[in-house]
Design a protein around this motif. Structure first.
Motif, PDB file in Angstrom:
ATOM      1  N   LYS A 138       3.371  23.843 -32.499  1.00 27.95           N
ATOM      2  CA  LYS A 138       4.053  22.919 -33.423  1.00 27.95           C
ATOM      3  C   LYS A 138       5.241  23.627 -34.093  1.00 27.95           C
ATOM      4  CE  LYS A 138       2.547  18.994 -36.213  1.00 27.95           C
ATOM      5  NZ  LYS A 138       3.887  18.542 -36.398  1.00 27.95           N
ATOM      6  N   GLU A 139       5.078  24.947 -34.305  1.00 27.49           N
ATOM      7  CA  GLU A 139       6.160  25.711 -34.939  1.00 27.49           C
ATOM      8  C   GLU A 139       7.134  26.324 -33.922  1.00 27.49           C
ATOM      9  OE1 GLU A 139       4.371  28.428 -37.759  1.00 27.49           O
ATOM     10  OE2 GLU A 139       3.215  26.779 -38.619  1.00 27.49           O
ATOM     11  N   HIS A 140       7.092  25.824 -32.692  1.00 32.34           N
ATOM     12  CA  HIS A 140       8.087  26.183 -31.664  1.00 32.34           C
ATOM     13  C   HIS A 140       8.008  27.634 -31.199  1.00 32.34           C
ATOM     14  CE1 HIS A 140       9.714  22.578 -33.599  1.00 32.34           C
ATOM     15  NE2 HIS A 140       9.868  23.276 -34.710  1.00 32.34           N
ATOM     16  N   LYS A 141       6.851  28.275 -31.383  1.00 37.10           N
ATOM     17  CA  LYS A 141       6.786  29.712 -31.130  1.00 37.10           C
ATOM     18  C   LYS A 141       6.542  30.074 -29.671  1.00 37.10           C
ATOM     19  CE  LYS A 141       5.434  30.969 -35.755  1.00 37.10           C
ATOM     20  NZ  LYS A 141       5.207  32.113 -36.589  1.00 37.10           N
ATOM     21  N   LEU A 142       7.566  30.687 -29.091  1.00 35.58           N
ATOM     22  CA  LEU A 142       7.379  31.287 -27.770  1.00 35.58           C
ATOM     23  C   LEU A 142       6.752  32.683 -27.962  1.00 35.58           C
ATOM     24  CD1 LEU A 142       7.769  30.826 -24.797  1.00 35.58           C
ATOM     25  CD2 LEU A 142      10.156  31.449 -25.008  1.00 35.58           C
ATOM     26  N   GLY A 143       6.736  33.146 -29.186  1.00 31.28           N
ATOM     27  CA  GLY A 143       6.174  34.458 -29.512  1.00 31.28           C
ATOM     28  C   GLY A 143       4.670  34.431 -29.731  1.00 31.28           C
TER      29      GLY A 143
END
Lengths: 338, 338
Positions: free
Chosen positions: B245-250
């Motif tokens: 949801k927070e767009h994290k590719l990390g």
């Protein structure tokens, strides 16, 4: 002959290479520009100049005080980065503030980086434990001063529960003096103390420079408040009355005027301070009302008293060139209009 | 018999009185509630427990390490207060975050207060200069880890120029490991190092506990990432897929899945990460796609490798109860699912 500002500028600038060296420690290449931006915006470097001049006046060498001087200037810039976020200020010295240029997240990370840099620099002072202890207390008080400054605002921050619940509806002169003591005077006092300690000065000299710094700091903030209301835009580079626009009852001139005005005009001033959106016309109107009172003269008198105390504190220092610089600086702060 | 979590809880809790004592230093009465709120929210106190357990395992006494332990827990909470501002997180452990409860300005001032408290506490450790130096570098790296974590996000922060200009479109495993090393492993490493140094341990013991802490920290973050995607809400108390949801590719699981998926499904995952507003339905769909890959197994395997390295690092420590606690903790981190 050099002006006191030129001399101070030279003393202060000596810390720039140290600030840069330590700011770049542990900074990734793609973070370096953002990290250096704040100190590259310039500034009068008054605090490090006070550290260096205090060290010299107390019998030390420039080299002894440079890391301590860099630490106080970094602490000042650390607080500016955060204050600009807190106050939503978009411009400083005619340039975008750190958060405005890079974004809030980046500005917060830059501020954290500044604070760690301070610790790293302080480890190169004469007594890291002592200097760390003093600076930690100083920054805690500075934070508390900023907290009070915000709580003295009379409107805005409708999304900030702590401020809404703790806001001061009435600000006394005593409240004001406590606020500026913390927000401004303490770090200027510490700047001088750091200089004295760097010179291995005796306790009476450290105390004298501490008194000097404290009183100079009080005068400095009162002067800032006067300039905010009565400055000349061509000299200051900013619009007059910014504090009124920001709802600040914590400006000595506004505070004293409100105390003096009759009920109808007093209500006019307070109602502008309490409006969420204040126009520049309303600011001008409030300044006109303030001008009818003796608030400015009273503030100037109070400032002069602090300058005198600062000057008197220097009595115990050995006569000489560096003591003269400190005296001239007091005189500069008494007279400055920008 | 006590579980390892109970033992750790007891060790960790011993630092609470110290944190409270120093947080209240130079805090105005009307600021105290806001200052204590973050540490009163609770937390597993894993970092101070590691400091105390490392000190004991290295032959020291509990008392020797308590201030260092308080410092690392304060540093952790300092970073949480700021991370919650940066990530706009409204809840932590089921309670409003500091900024959500008090407002952003107050949260920033509280964070600054935490940082100064760390310096004050560190002045009560065995070697303030050394401990300050280590912690300053640690927090600088932690800041850089947070910076990278944000730059690995694939959308959002449209008002943050630095992020928009420096965002990673592609994140390699190497990038990821560098990020979590800084964001998470470094402070856990320092927690263990502080314990060893508090015990006056020999260099080989300090190095061993440093290796243990580093590898444990890497395993800890990988575990966090796995739990974020595959956790059970009843156990974790939060919705799965928050990182998506927070767009994290990390997140290691997302990252490995993207590497493995065929082009059409890979694009589906990336396009969700790149949407400004992601629905929980889209999050579920992405988790389904991730589940078809071996990303979870690969992440578990990597985590296990770090745990094994942590365990192996303890070989040089004297056998005994406290080394056993460190071993159990490694095993807990390997297996935890909340």
């Amino acid at each position: 002959m050099q002006s006191v500002l030129e001399v101070l500028g030279e003393l202060g600038k000596a810390v720039d290479p140290i600030m840069i060296e330590f700011l770049l420690k542990d900074a990734s290449p793609e973070f370096q520009e953002a990290v250096l931006y704040q100190i590259k915006m310039g500034g009068k470097r008054i605090r490090p100049a006070l550290t260096v001049a205090s060290c010299l006046a107390a019998g030390g060498n420039i080299q002894d005080s440079l890391h301590a001087a860099a630490a106080v200037e970094l602490a000042h810039n650390y607080s500016l980065i955060l204050d600009d976020i807190i106050d939503h200020s978009e411009l400083r010295r005619g340039l975008p503030t750190v958060w405005k240029k890079y974004g809030i997240s980046t500005a917060i990370l830059v501020a954290v980086h500044y604070r760690e840099t301070i610790s790293q620099v302080l480890n190169h002072t004469r007594d890291p434990k002592l200097f760390n202890e003093i600076l930690a207390e100083t920054i805690k008080l500075l934070t508390d001063g900023e907290r009070l400054d915000i709580l003295f605002e009379q409107a805005g921050r409708s999304d900030e529960p702590y401020i809404l619940e703790n806001r001061y509806r009435k600000v006394t002169l005593e409240d004001y003096l406590k606020m500026i003591e913390r927000k401004t005077a303490k770090l200027i006092e510490t700047s001088c103390v750091f200089g004295a300690l760097s010179a291995h000065a005796d306790k009476n000299i450290v105390d004298a420079l501490k008194q000097y710094g404290y009183n100079l700091g009080m005068a400095f903030q009162i002067g800032d408040d006067i300039i905010d209301i009565f400055g000349v835009e061509e000299k200051t580079g900013k619009k007059v009355g910014g504090d009124i626009k920001e709802h600040k009852l914590g400006n000595i001139v506004v505070l004293l005027a409100v105390e003096e005005l009759e009920s109808s005009e007093k209500e006019q001033v307070l109602s502008v301070l309490r409006k969420d959106d204040v126009s520049w016309e309303e600011v001008s109107h409030v300044i006109k009302l303030i001008s009818k009172t003796s608030a400015r003269q009273k503030a100037e008198k109070l400032k002069k008293e602090y300058v005198d105390k600062a000057v008197n504190a220097l009595e115990v220092l050995p006569r000489g060139k560096y003591r003269d610089i400190l005296l001239e600086l007091a005189s500069f702060i008494e007279k400055r209009d920008f």
